[in-house]
Design a protein around this motif. Structure first.
Motif, PDB file in Angstrom:
ATOM      1  N   GLN A   1      -8.832  -4.073   0.174  1.00  0.00           N
ATOM      2  CA  GLN A   1      -8.360  -3.009  -0.703  1.00  0.00           C
ATOM      3  C   GLN A   1      -8.150  -3.475  -2.141  1.00  0.00           C
ATOM      4  OE1 GLN A   1      -7.174  -3.393   2.396  1.00  0.00           O
ATOM      5  NE2 GLN A   1      -7.877  -1.480   3.316  1.00  0.00           N
ATOM      6  N   LYS A   2      -7.752  -4.729  -2.333  1.00  0.00           N
ATOM      7  CA  LYS A   2      -7.506  -5.212  -3.690  1.00  0.00           C
ATOM      8  C   LYS A   2      -8.722  -5.921  -4.274  1.00  0.00           C
ATOM      9  CE  LYS A   2      -2.485  -5.722  -3.565  1.00  0.00           C
ATOM     10  NZ  LYS A   2      -1.343  -6.647  -3.810  1.00  0.00           N
ATOM     11  N   ASP A   3      -9.201  -6.941  -3.580  1.00  0.00           N
ATOM     12  CA  ASP A   3     -10.272  -7.770  -4.138  1.00  0.00           C
ATOM     13  C   ASP A   3     -11.627  -7.073  -4.112  1.00  0.00           C
ATOM     14  OD1 ASP A   3      -8.687 -10.111  -4.751  1.00  0.00           O
ATOM     15  OD2 ASP A   3      -8.523 -10.438  -2.599  1.00  0.00           O
ATOM     16  N   VAL A   4     -12.016  -6.564  -2.945  1.00  0.00           N
ATOM     17  CA  VAL A   4     -13.312  -5.909  -2.829  1.00  0.00           C
ATOM     18  C   VAL A   4     -13.349  -4.633  -3.663  1.00  0.00           C
ATOM     19  CG1 VAL A   4     -14.904  -4.744  -1.254  1.00  0.00           C
ATOM     20  CG2 VAL A   4     -13.821  -6.894  -0.569  1.00  0.00           C
ATOM     21  N   ALA A   5     -12.290  -3.838  -3.582  1.00  0.00           N
ATOM     22  CA  ALA A   5     -12.249  -2.589  -4.352  1.00  0.00           C
ATOM     23  C   ALA A   5     -12.319  -2.863  -5.847  1.00  0.00           C
ATOM     24  CB  ALA A   5     -10.975  -1.814  -4.010  1.00  0.00           C
ATOM     25  N   MET A   6     -11.625  -3.892  -6.299  1.00  0.00           N
ATOM     26  CA  MET A   6     -11.646  -4.246  -7.721  1.00  0.00           C
ATOM     27  C   MET A   6     -13.058  -4.626  -8.169  1.00  0.00           C
ATOM     28  SD  MET A   6      -9.393  -7.148  -9.697  1.00  0.00           S
ATOM     29  CE  MET A   6     -10.080  -8.480  -8.682  1.00  0.00           C
TER      30      MET A   6
ATOM     31  N   VAL B   1       5.972  -1.192  -2.892  1.00  0.00           N
ATOM     32  CA  VAL B   1       5.601  -0.789  -1.538  1.00  0.00           C
ATOM     33  C   VAL B   1       4.795   0.511  -1.581  1.00  0.00           C
ATOM     34  CG1 VAL B   1       6.486   0.001   0.684  1.00  0.00           C
ATOM     35  CG2 VAL B   1       7.536  -1.968  -0.451  1.00  0.00           C
ATOM     36  N   ARG B   2       5.242   1.454  -2.405  1.00  0.00           N
ATOM     37  CA  ARG B   2       4.508   2.717  -2.537  1.00  0.00           C
ATOM     38  C   ARG B   2       3.109   2.469  -3.114  1.00  0.00           C
ATOM     39  NH1 ARG B   2       9.720   4.845  -3.707  1.00  0.00           N
ATOM     40  NH2 ARG B   2       9.504   4.326  -5.924  1.00  0.00           N
ATOM     41  N   ARG B   3       3.042   1.601  -4.118  1.00  0.00           N
ATOM     42  CA  ARG B   3       1.745   1.286  -4.726  1.00  0.00           C
ATOM     43  C   ARG B   3       0.827   0.633  -3.698  1.00  0.00           C
ATOM     44  NH1 ARG B   3      -0.395  -3.368  -6.805  1.00  0.00           N
ATOM     45  NH2 ARG B   3      -2.020  -3.124  -8.393  1.00  0.00           N
ATOM     46  N   GLU B   4       1.365  -0.278  -2.895  1.00  0.00           N
ATOM     47  CA  GLU B   4       0.569  -0.959  -1.883  1.00  0.00           C
ATOM     48  C   GLU B   4       0.064   0.037  -0.843  1.00  0.00           C
ATOM     49  OE1 GLU B   4      -1.155  -4.453  -0.114  1.00  0.00           O
ATOM     50  OE2 GLU B   4      -0.330  -3.992  -2.112  1.00  0.00           O
ATOM     51  N   ALA B   5       0.905   0.994  -0.473  1.00  0.00           N
ATOM     52  CA  ALA B   5       0.494   2.007   0.507  1.00  0.00           C
ATOM     53  C   ALA B   5      -0.660   2.843  -0.041  1.00  0.00           C
ATOM     54  CB  ALA B   5       1.679   2.899   0.863  1.00  0.00           C
ATOM     55  N   GLU B   6      -0.600   3.170  -1.325  1.00  0.00           N
ATOM     56  CA  GLU B   6      -1.680   3.935  -1.955  1.00  0.00           C
ATOM     57  C   GLU B   6      -2.973   3.126  -1.971  1.00  0.00           C
ATOM     58  OE1 GLU B   6      -0.190   4.898  -5.779  1.00  0.00           O
ATOM     59  OE2 GLU B   6       1.279   6.355  -5.039  1.00  0.00           O
ATOM     60  N   ILE B   7      -2.865   1.830  -2.256  1.00  0.00           N
ATOM     61  CA  ILE B   7      -4.044   0.968  -2.280  1.00  0.00           C
ATOM     62  C   ILE B   7      -4.662   0.873  -0.888  1.00  0.00           C
ATOM     63  CG2 ILE B   7      -4.815  -1.432  -2.580  1.00  0.00           C
ATOM     64  CD1 ILE B   7      -2.740  -1.653  -4.839  1.00  0.00           C
ATOM     65  N   ARG B   8      -3.809   0.682   0.130  1.00  0.00           N
ATOM     66  CA  ARG B   8      -4.305   0.526   1.502  1.00  0.00           C
ATOM     67  C   ARG B   8      -4.896   1.826   2.056  1.00  0.00           C
ATOM     68  NH1 ARG B   8      -3.426  -4.084   4.116  1.00  0.00           N
ATOM     69  NH2 ARG B   8      -2.034  -5.619   3.180  1.00  0.00           N
ATOM     70  N   ALA B   9      -4.509   2.942   1.476  1.00  0.00           N
ATOM     71  CA  ALA B   9      -5.043   4.229   1.941  1.00  0.00           C
ATOM     72  C   ALA B   9      -6.496   4.410   1.509  1.00  0.00           C
ATOM     73  CB  ALA B   9      -4.193   5.370   1.404  1.00  0.00           C
ATOM     74  N   ARG B  10      -6.925   3.615   0.551  1.00  0.00           N
ATOM     75  CA  ARG B  10      -8.311   3.729   0.093  1.00  0.00           C
ATOM     76  C   ARG B  10      -9.244   3.067   1.099  1.00  0.00           C
ATOM     77  NH1 ARG B  10     -10.820   1.417  -5.632  1.00  0.00           N
ATOM     78  NH2 ARG B  10     -13.023   1.609  -5.028  1.00  0.00           N
ATOM     79  N   LYS B  11     -10.258   3.776   1.505  1.00  0.00           N
ATOM     80  CA  LYS B  11     -11.237   3.234   2.446  1.00  0.00           C
ATOM     81  C   LYS B  11     -12.253   2.394   1.686  1.00  0.00           C
ATOM     82  CE  LYS B  11     -14.612   4.555   5.970  1.00  0.00           C
ATOM     83  NZ  LYS B  11     -14.159   3.504   6.907  1.00  0.00           N
TER      84      LYS B  11
ATOM     85  N   LYS C   1      -3.932  -6.526  -9.478  1.00  0.00           N
ATOM     86  CA  LYS C   1      -5.099  -6.062  -8.740  1.00  0.00           C
ATOM     87  C   LYS C   1      -4.761  -4.730  -8.062  1.00  0.00           C
ATOM     88  CE  LYS C   1      -6.423 -10.831  -7.583  1.00  0.00           C
ATOM     89  NZ  LYS C   1      -6.625 -11.802  -6.479  1.00  0.00           N
ATOM     90  N   PRO C   2      -5.730  -3.849  -7.926  1.00  0.00           N
ATOM     91  CA  PRO C   2      -7.169  -3.996  -8.181  1.00  0.00           C
ATOM     92  C   PRO C   2      -7.611  -3.415  -9.520  1.00  0.00           C
ATOM     93  CG  PRO C   2      -6.789  -2.093  -6.783  1.00  0.00           C
ATOM     94  CD  PRO C   2      -5.428  -2.631  -7.153  1.00  0.00           C
TER      95      PRO C   2
END
Length: 290
Positions: free
Chosen positions: A214-219, A255-265, A186-187
């Protein structure tokens, strides 16, 4: 109110509190290990993380026999014997703490009773997801579960004496199981679209429910699929979450991938604040006719 013939759920922290269960069980086990060896979780964390990373999960069932500093205590004996009290503490705590969030059982049966289909899409591996599905009484309630491929089991695990339950316990009897492609996480909207395609329904007949914005809703948004954000299950910065980060299976790349995902509003339009039952305030379920 939109009518849906397919409900797709995230599993961990959407249908049950995975972080709480993981923390309770892991701490109970490692407290017993410390009592026997004098080595705490903090002492062993740098050895636990690589084991979890190799196997791609923070709930690797054969952890104790893989930690280098515990080898002297094993002295070539099975971990199940040397650390029997620790393993028993883990299992006892799991039996006590593993339960559905309030309202989940009623919601799933209500959806099923309306003739709709139910799927679970989780990033937890099959070996662990199947156990939980069976223990939570969902084998057969859920029509299909999608999981990543498992890590390999130790040699001879399925032989008598190695496994805790009978062979058939490690397989689902009624719920169909399918694997997501290895390494796909995901996502990824294509994975959600594939699940919908597998059931033979149109996008507007499906709804997706998950706890991560960031993962479920964005997906779901990227796949143009209706959704509900289960904010009641979102993991907080608790002691449990801090311990999870201490021994996580995440690599530096993860961790880097997760940070990129969390940066998405991501602004969730439909939020379930207290219970999954709130899903019925937004969607109704009807017969699956594919």
């Amino acid at each position: 109110m939109k009518s849906k013939a397919l409900a797709i759920f995230d599993f961990d922290n959407t249908l049950f509190d995975w972080v709480h269960v993981w923390y309770s069980c892991f701490k109970a086990m490692m407290d017993e290990v410390e009592a026997k060896t004098g080595l705490s979780i903090q002492d062993l964390a740098d050895e636990i993380r690589p084991v979890h990373q190799i196997h791609g999960t923070s709930e690797y069932a054969f952890l104790l026999e893989a930690i280098p500093s515990l080898q002297v205590h094993l002295d070539r004996q099975p971990a199940g014997e040397v650390f029997a009290e620790a393993i028993q503490a883990f299992r006892k705590t799991r039996r006590k703490e593993l339960r559905l969030y309030p309202g989940v059982a009623d919601a799933l049966l209500r959806i099923k009773g309306r003739g709709a289909r139910i799927a679970i899409y989780t990033e937890s591996q099959s070996f662990y997801s199947f156990y939980r599905l069976k223990r939570l009484g969902l084998d057969g309630v859920v029509d299909r579960i999608y999981t990543p491929p498992d890590h390999e089991l130790p040699d001879g695990f399925m032989e008598e004496g190695r496994r805790h339950y009978a062979r058939e316990f490690y397989h689902l009897r009624h719920t169909e199981q399918r694997h997501t492609p290895r390494g796909e996480l995901k996502p990824n909207p294509d994975l959600l679209q594939q699940i919908i395609t597998d059931f033979g329904v149109a996008k507007d007949e499906a709804v997706y429910v998950g706890d991560s914005r960031q993962k479920d809703v964005a997906m779901a948004e990227d796949a143009n699929v209706d959704y509900a954000w289960a904010s009641y299950g979102e993991a907080q910065e608790t002691e449990a979450y801090e311990m999870l980060k201490l021994v996580t299976h995440w690599t530096d790349d993860d961790v880097r991938r997760e940070a990129e995902i969390r940066a998405r509003k991501v602004d969730a339009k439909i939020e379930l604040k207290k219970s999954i039952i709130e899903l019925f305030d937004h969607y109704r379920f009807s017969d699956y006719n594919a």
